[in-house]
Design a protein around this motif. Structure first.
Motif, PDB file in Angstrom:
ATOM      1  N   TRP A  12       1.274  -1.627  -0.222  1.00  0.00           N
ATOM      2  CA  TRP A  12      -0.251   0.045   0.370  1.00  0.00           C
ATOM      3  C   TRP A  12       1.260   1.156  -0.068  1.00  0.00           C
ATOM      4  CZ3 TRP A  12      -5.155   0.491  -0.931  1.00  0.00           C
ATOM      5  CH2 TRP A  12      -5.361   1.761  -0.221  1.00  0.00           C
ATOM      6  N   LEU A  13       1.200   1.804  -1.182  1.00  0.00           N
ATOM      7  CA  LEU A  13       1.533   3.431  -0.832  1.00  0.00           C
ATOM      8  C   LEU A  13       0.692   4.475  -0.204  1.00  0.00           C
ATOM      9  CD1 LEU A  13       4.283   4.331  -3.188  1.00  0.00           C
ATOM     10  CD2 LEU A  13       3.448   4.631  -4.881  1.00  0.00           C
ATOM     11  N   THR A  14       1.204   5.397   0.345  1.00  0.00           N
ATOM     12  CA  THR A  14       1.003   6.694   0.505  1.00  0.00           C
ATOM     13  C   THR A  14       1.806   8.219   0.677  1.00  0.00           C
ATOM     14  OG1 THR A  14       3.147   6.607   2.417  1.00  0.00           O
ATOM     15  CG2 THR A  14       0.407   5.343   2.753  1.00  0.00           C
ATOM     16  N   ALA A  15       1.735   8.321   0.745  1.00  0.00           N
ATOM     17  CA  ALA A  15       2.345   9.898  -0.291  1.00  0.00           C
ATOM     18  C   ALA A  15       3.565   9.757   0.914  1.00  0.00           C
ATOM     19  CB  ALA A  15       1.903  11.341   0.720  1.00  0.00           C
ATOM     20  N   GLY A  16       3.889   9.450   1.989  1.00  0.00           N
ATOM     21  CA  GLY A  16       5.219   9.628   2.526  1.00  0.00           C
ATOM     22  C   GLY A  16       6.022   8.653   2.806  1.00  0.00           C
ATOM     23  N   ILE A  17       5.731   7.400   2.286  1.00  0.00           N
ATOM     24  CA  ILE A  17       6.434   6.399   1.185  1.00  0.00           C
ATOM     25  C   ILE A  17       6.636   7.141   0.197  1.00  0.00           C
ATOM     26  CG2 ILE A  17       6.589   4.156   0.739  1.00  0.00           C
ATOM     27  CD1 ILE A  17       4.163   3.064   2.563  1.00  0.00           C
ATOM     28  N   ALA A 204      -0.869  13.272  -9.290  1.00  0.00           N
ATOM     29  CA  ALA A 204      -0.733  13.153  -8.374  1.00  0.00           C
ATOM     30  C   ALA A 204       0.498  13.345  -7.988  1.00  0.00           C
ATOM     31  CB  ALA A 204      -1.194  11.066  -8.324  1.00  0.00           C
ATOM     32  N   ALA A 205       1.227  13.707  -8.609  1.00  0.00           N
ATOM     33  CA  ALA A 205       2.519  13.851  -8.037  1.00  0.00           C
ATOM     34  C   ALA A 205       2.326  15.183  -7.500  1.00  0.00           C
ATOM     35  CB  ALA A 205       3.671  13.478  -9.190  1.00  0.00           C
ATOM     36  N   HIS A 206       1.730  15.911  -8.463  1.00  0.00           N
ATOM     37  CA  HIS A 206       1.580  16.820  -6.753  1.00  0.00           C
ATOM     38  C   HIS A 206       1.090  16.884  -6.316  1.00  0.00           C
ATOM     39  CE1 HIS A 206       3.141  18.795 -11.801  1.00  0.00           C
ATOM     40  NE2 HIS A 206       2.878  20.437 -10.692  1.00  0.00           N
ATOM     41  N   ALA A 207       0.111  16.858  -5.774  1.00  0.00           N
ATOM     42  CA  ALA A 207      -0.974  16.153  -4.678  1.00  0.00           C
ATOM     43  C   ALA A 207       0.020  15.346  -3.895  1.00  0.00           C
ATOM     44  CB  ALA A 207      -2.040  15.152  -5.833  1.00  0.00           C
ATOM     45  N   VAL A 208       1.100  14.724  -4.404  1.00  0.00           N
ATOM     46  CA  VAL A 208       1.596  14.536  -2.772  1.00  0.00           C
ATOM     47  C   VAL A 208       2.219  15.220  -2.642  1.00  0.00           C
ATOM     48  CG1 VAL A 208       3.673  12.784  -2.652  1.00  0.00           C
ATOM     49  CG2 VAL A 208       1.907  11.971  -4.095  1.00  0.00           C
ATOM     50  N   GLU A 303      -6.518  11.338   2.345  1.00  0.00           N
ATOM     51  CA  GLU A 303      -6.929  10.074   1.846  1.00  0.00           C
ATOM     52  C   GLU A 303      -7.238   9.658   0.520  1.00  0.00           C
ATOM     53  OE1 GLU A 303     -10.921  10.480   4.552  1.00  0.00           O
ATOM     54  OE2 GLU A 303      -9.909  10.050   6.512  1.00  0.00           O
ATOM     55  N   LEU A 304      -7.988  10.726  -0.155  1.00  0.00           N
ATOM     56  CA  LEU A 304      -8.093  10.243  -1.331  1.00  0.00           C
ATOM     57  C   LEU A 304      -6.887  10.031  -2.406  1.00  0.00           C
ATOM     58  CD1 LEU A 304     -10.623  13.398  -2.282  1.00  0.00           C
ATOM     59  CD2 LEU A 304     -11.103  10.905  -1.862  1.00  0.00           C
ATOM     60  N   VAL A 305      -5.790  11.121  -1.751  1.00  0.00           N
ATOM     61  CA  VAL A 305      -5.173  10.405  -2.870  1.00  0.00           C
ATOM     62  C   VAL A 305      -3.927   9.454  -2.199  1.00  0.00           C
ATOM     63  CG1 VAL A 305      -2.314  11.321  -2.741  1.00  0.00           C
ATOM     64  CG2 VAL A 305      -3.271  12.940  -2.435  1.00  0.00           C
ATOM     65  N   GLU A 306      -4.896   8.670  -1.239  1.00  0.00           N
ATOM     66  CA  GLU A 306      -3.976   7.605  -1.594  1.00  0.00           C
ATOM     67  C   GLU A 306      -5.010   5.953  -1.686  1.00  0.00           C
ATOM     68  OE1 GLU A 306      -3.837   5.760   3.017  1.00  0.00           O
ATOM     69  OE2 GLU A 306      -2.336   7.322   3.524  1.00  0.00           O
ATOM     70  N   THR A 307      -5.493   6.943  -2.429  1.00  0.00           N
ATOM     71  CA  THR A 307      -6.571   5.369  -2.934  1.00  0.00           C
ATOM     72  C   THR A 307      -6.386   6.117  -4.207  1.00  0.00           C
ATOM     73  OG1 THR A 307      -8.957   6.696  -1.810  1.00  0.00           O
ATOM     74  CG2 THR A 307      -8.869   6.133  -4.153  1.00  0.00           C
TER      75      THR A 307
END
Length: 524
Positions: A12-17, A204-208, A303-307
């Protein structure tokens, strides 16, 4: 130093990972389960080509050319051509970090095994990530539907020997990269070009990065706001839990508790506990409500970014041998709207910060001189610093028009509603950068006001933070070139200096700013 490894397509990928992979703190691996899924999906595509039944993007043209049949012999040419024809980006290249994040996100999505690409293609993307061979990607040209076609095309031009990369601190042509490394151009198979450029990885990269940078300014705004409360001797009562339990928004409760603990043990606050002032202006009193609303926005975005990071966003999607779906998972709307919301949330942090700066200059707080300087007239004091914060806050307001509210049809009407999420992502980061500058000015202003409370001492947190500011910027008793001070303040904000002070105190002392919502608001 790499401490662990992330399995692409499985974990499971997160912004932090994602950011840790980008910084080289976490490695990446392609496990056997993902390899099997990718190979199976690739074999299904080969069977589709052999049977000759029309499937979008495999043996048909793209967009409005979806009814144009492509022969078996031409399917490979089609995939190379799509990378060339869609590489139409303009503007300044995006930062290297965003390029690397895009590669990581695309590799994770492709590794789920629904895209029909070859293992060799995925392994080449992983090579680019691990070797920091980062393609040059222009910042403009995506409308955020059918995915981020233009930026993703530039991102993957090097796979077929075209485009430019930044490698070993130099920008070089891909053909030179091949000469240095011994690599050769990939021979893309059916569906591969489309799989590479269909997706939301630019958005998504910008959202991270928005998740990371918005979190930073939110954390620092609470701290700087608390210092301003002390400098102006505001009331601590608006931060009592009894008040916020009556309107229990998570963000409000979290902010109120943090600020109350920052003010704990302060001689400055105790000194005016029986004063006749009934209530403070909103910029001091309503921090839990305003900062808290932006906190709630950040939580929603996270939460949306993780999805999104763990989704398959290309088209068509290969489910199995019997089912290939041409749908709309590439549409950027889910993140586009959230990024516009986050852009507004960031802007409001800057807006209320500017109001506190203005408040500090009025001279209405006992003991604090007008313009934060005693000898004014010949000196203008901190007057003009607020001009800069006002200019930045106003610029942000202009940038808050939601990009997702606009849509211009493209692809001869085949793509008749687009998200503009790529523009929203870029805009949100620009607003956050402006807020960093506003907060830097408030940090300097609050530290100056704080000085007039001596010899009274603050609580342990804010006293240490004030000392850390003074190591960089001295007290101003006469005019000087304040832009030098502001630059140092901006550096402190971007380096998270005051957060480091908080972390250090929490480790050494039996005291913490954590709340019951810290697990949600402090981790990404």
């Amino acid at each position: 130093m790499i401490s662990n490894s992330f399995k692409l397509g499985e974990d499971w990928l997160t912004a932090g990972i994602t950011l840790n992979i980008c910084k080289g703190k976490t490695g990446i691996a392609l496990g056997q389960a993902s390899r099997d899924k990718v190979e199976n999906s690739w074999h299904i595509v080969q069977k589709i080509v052999d049977k000759g039944n029309p499937v979008y993007g495999i043996n048909t043209g793209f967009g409005p050319l979806c009814t144009t049949k492509i022969s078996k012999e031409e399917t490979k040419i089609l995939q190379n051509n799509i990378l060339k024809s869609h590489s139409v980006g303009v503007g300044e290249p995006i930062p290297e970090e965003l390029v690397k994040i895009m590669l990581i996100l695309k590799a994770h999505s492709l590794a789920k095994g629904y895209s029909g690409i070859a293992i060799a293609t995925l392994e080449r993307i992983i090579w680019h990530i691990e070797q920091d061979a980062l393609p040059i990607v222009p910042s403009q040209g995506s409308v955020g539907a059918s995915g981020d076609l233009a930026p993703l095309s530039h991102l993957f031009l090097p796979l077929i020997g075209l485009g430019k990369v930044r490698y070993q601190n130099k920008i070089i042509e891909t053909k030179e990269l091949f000469q240095i490394t011994g690599l050769t151009a990939l021979d893309l198979g059916p569906k591969e070009g489309l799989a590479l450029i269909n997706g939301t990885q630019f958005i998504a990269a910008h959202a991270v990065k928005v998740v990371e940078k918005l979190h930073s300014i939110l954390a620092q705004a609470d701290i700087i706001g608390a210092m301003m409360i002390e400098g102006l001797q505001g009331s601590v009562k608006p931060f009592y839990k009894e008040l916020h339990e009556l309107r229990p928004f998570k963000g409000n409760i979290h902010v109120a508790r943090r600020i109350k603990r920052l003010l704990k043990g302060s001689e400055i606050m105790e000194d005016h506990i029986d004063c006749e002032r009934v209530q403070d202006p909103y910029s001091l009193r309503c921090m839990p409500q305003v900062h808290g609303a932006s906190r709630n926005t950040w939580l929603h975005l996270k939460e949306l970014v993780e999805t999104e990071l763990n989704s398959v966003t290309d088209n068509p999607v290969i489910i199995d041998e019997e089912l290939t779906i041409s749908g709309g998972n590439f549409h950027g709307q889910p993140l586009a709207m959230a990024l516009d919301y986050a852009c507004l949330a960031a802007s409001e942090i800057g807006n209320i910060s500017d109001r506190r700066i203005y408040l500090a200059l009025e001279g209405n707080s006992p003991g604090v001189p007008k313009l934060l300087m005693k000898d004014t007239g010949i000196n203008s004091g901190y007057m003009i610093l607020q001009y800069t914060s006002a200019a930045l806050a106003s610029e942000n307001k202009g940038l808050c028009f939601p990009s997702s509210a606009d849509s211009i049809p493209t692809s001869l009407g085949q793509e008749d509603h687009v998200s503009m999420g790529s523009i929203g992502g870029r805009k949100a980061l620009r607003v956050i950068e402006n807020v960093e500058k506003i907060l830097a000015i408030e940090l300097l202003t609050a530290a100056q006001a704080f000085e007039f409370r001596k010899p009274l001492k603050s609580g342990i947190f804010l006293d240490k933070i004030h000392k850390s500011v003074r190591k960089k910027v001295s007290f101003a008793d006469k005019d000087r070139v304040f832009s030098d001070d502001i630059e140092k303040g901006i550096e402190m904000i971007r380096n998270k200096t005051i957060i480091s002070v908080i972390d250090s105190i929490e480790k050494k002392k039996d005291i913490s700013l954590k709340t019951k919502y810290s697990a949600q608001f402090e981790h990404y």
